[in-house]
Design a protein around this motif. Sequence first.
Motif, PDB file in Angstrom:
ATOM      1  N   THR A  57       0.799  -1.183   0.107  1.00 37.69           N
ATOM      2  CA  THR A  57       0.043  -0.133  -0.040  1.00 37.69           C
ATOM      3  C   THR A  57       0.796   1.366  -0.103  1.00 37.69           C
ATOM      4  O   THR A  57       0.465   2.242  -0.819  1.00 37.69           O
ATOM      5  CB  THR A  57      -0.998  -0.177   1.191  1.00 37.69           C
ATOM      6  OG1 THR A  57      -1.704  -1.334   1.242  1.00 37.69           O
ATOM      7  CG2 THR A  57      -2.057   1.247   0.984  1.00 37.69           C
ATOM      8  N   ARG A  60       2.543   1.775  -3.264  1.00 37.16           N
ATOM      9  CA  ARG A  60       1.610   2.076  -4.374  1.00 37.16           C
ATOM     10  C   ARG A  60       1.423   3.667  -4.196  1.00 37.16           C
ATOM     11  O   ARG A  60       1.234   4.445  -5.188  1.00 37.16           O
ATOM     12  CB  ARG A  60       0.250   1.646  -4.145  1.00 37.16           C
ATOM     13  CG  ARG A  60      -0.789   2.089  -5.139  1.00 37.16           C
ATOM     14  CD  ARG A  60      -2.206   1.455  -4.703  1.00 37.16           C
ATOM     15  NE  ARG A  60      -3.368   2.180  -5.439  1.00 37.16           N
ATOM     16  CZ  ARG A  60      -4.384   2.074  -5.333  1.00 37.16           C
ATOM     17  NH1 ARG A  60      -4.986   1.054  -4.752  1.00 37.16           N
ATOM     18  NH2 ARG A  60      -5.470   2.830  -6.039  1.00 37.16           N
ATOM     19  N   ARG A  61       1.359   4.232  -3.011  1.00 37.99           N
ATOM     20  CA  ARG A  61       0.989   5.588  -2.691  1.00 37.99           C
ATOM     21  C   ARG A  61       2.358   6.333  -3.273  1.00 37.99           C
ATOM     22  O   ARG A  61       2.145   7.209  -3.830  1.00 37.99           O
ATOM     23  CB  ARG A  61       1.126   5.790  -1.099  1.00 37.99           C
ATOM     24  CG  ARG A  61       0.365   7.075  -0.981  1.00 37.99           C
ATOM     25  CD  ARG A  61       0.154   7.120   0.715  1.00 37.99           C
ATOM     26  NE  ARG A  61      -0.736   6.012   1.176  1.00 37.99           N
ATOM     27  CZ  ARG A  61      -0.153   5.368   2.302  1.00 37.99           C
ATOM     28  NH1 ARG A  61       0.810   5.501   2.990  1.00 37.99           N
ATOM     29  NH2 ARG A  61      -0.912   4.324   2.795  1.00 37.99           N
ATOM     30  N   GLN A  62       3.588   5.784  -3.089  1.00 39.37           N
ATOM     31  CA  GLN A  62       4.664   6.246  -3.691  1.00 39.37           C
ATOM     32  C   GLN A  62       4.721   6.522  -4.943  1.00 39.37           C
ATOM     33  O   GLN A  62       5.120   7.507  -5.661  1.00 39.37           O
ATOM     34  CB  GLN A  62       5.831   5.513  -3.051  1.00 39.37           C
ATOM     35  CG  GLN A  62       7.236   6.098  -3.706  1.00 39.37           C
ATOM     36  CD  GLN A  62       7.493   7.594  -2.881  1.00 39.37           C
ATOM     37  OE1 GLN A  62       7.517   7.749  -1.827  1.00 39.37           O
ATOM     38  NE2 GLN A  62       7.843   8.525  -3.809  1.00 39.37           N
ATOM     39  N   GLU A  64       2.194   6.433  -6.866  1.00 39.42           N
ATOM     40  CA  GLU A  64       1.297   7.493  -7.535  1.00 39.42           C
ATOM     41  C   GLU A  64       1.626   8.812  -7.300  1.00 39.42           C
ATOM     42  O   GLU A  64       1.352   9.786  -8.102  1.00 39.42           O
ATOM     43  CB  GLU A  64      -0.054   7.176  -6.696  1.00 39.42           C
ATOM     44  CG  GLU A  64      -1.099   6.122  -7.114  1.00 39.42           C
ATOM     45  CD  GLU A  64      -2.120   5.821  -6.331  1.00 39.42           C
ATOM     46  OE1 GLU A  64      -2.955   4.986  -6.811  1.00 39.42           O
ATOM     47  OE2 GLU A  64      -1.961   6.395  -5.162  1.00 39.42           O
ATOM     48  N   GLU A  65       2.575   9.197  -6.229  1.00 35.83           N
ATOM     49  CA  GLU A  65       3.165  10.402  -6.093  1.00 35.83           C
ATOM     50  C   GLU A  65       4.032  10.694  -7.410  1.00 35.83           C
ATOM     51  O   GLU A  65       4.233  11.721  -7.908  1.00 35.83           O
ATOM     52  CB  GLU A  65       4.038  10.606  -4.809  1.00 35.83           C
ATOM     53  CG  GLU A  65       3.076  10.867  -3.656  1.00 35.83           C
ATOM     54  CD  GLU A  65       3.704  11.030  -2.441  1.00 35.83           C
ATOM     55  OE1 GLU A  65       5.109  11.061  -2.388  1.00 35.83           O
ATOM     56  OE2 GLU A  65       2.988  10.606  -1.244  1.00 35.83           O
TER      57      GLU A  65
END
Length: 239
Positions: A57, A60-62, A64-65
């Motif tokens: 998770t 994934r956040r990274q 997206e950034e």
Amino acid sequence: MIAEIGLLISLQETDTEIKRCKSEVDSLPSRRDAIEQNFAASVQEFLLVKNELDEATAERRQLEEDVAAEQAKHEKFKSDLMKATNEKQYTTAVREVDATKKTISTLETEILKLMEKIEKLETQVNARSPEIEAKRAEVDKQIAEMTASVKADGEKLTTLIAERATMIGQLSPGTRSTYERVARLKSGLALAEARDYSCTACRISIRPQAFNNIRRGEQIYECENCGRILFFKAGATAS
Ligand SMILES: [Zn+2]
């Protein structure tokens, strides 16, 4: 003297209870640790999956950034392309627009792969969560009960220590020092019942004359073999 042997019996009962309460209080941290360790071991596999999910998770956040940053660059190069006034600026802008587009596409593919992985891991975590939560609740309940019981023992201990002091104060100095000495030597158990002409602690025979004296409770009598203070319980023997 009969009253004094009765007092000694009560004293030994009190000392035994004091010992039990102290041991309950002292062992609370280690008993609690054992329960926690047992719980940790039983959920270890689950926590590994949960950890993998958390990592995926975060990854994934990274990503997206990273996509957002790359998107901003892409937009800038597109604007550079519009503003190009010579061949060199134009070529550079075209190359960068293509490069950022490729990077975005690669990142988005990675995100899609991660989303599949996250979905699988979430299914696993969700499937086991109720069981783990129930286990945790059981552990919390067990610890709460144990802590409450120890708290009660701690309070009881204060009362018992006061009662002990009163009983000790009622004994004659000689009996008191005999009791304290034998109790120290015999792990707190200074008394032994005399039954059927023998000491129930060490099993040695007691001479009839001595046994009758013990039965009458007229003097403090120590076992010749183990040194414990002998007492006679009415109705405990047929002899
Ligand atoms: Zn004995």
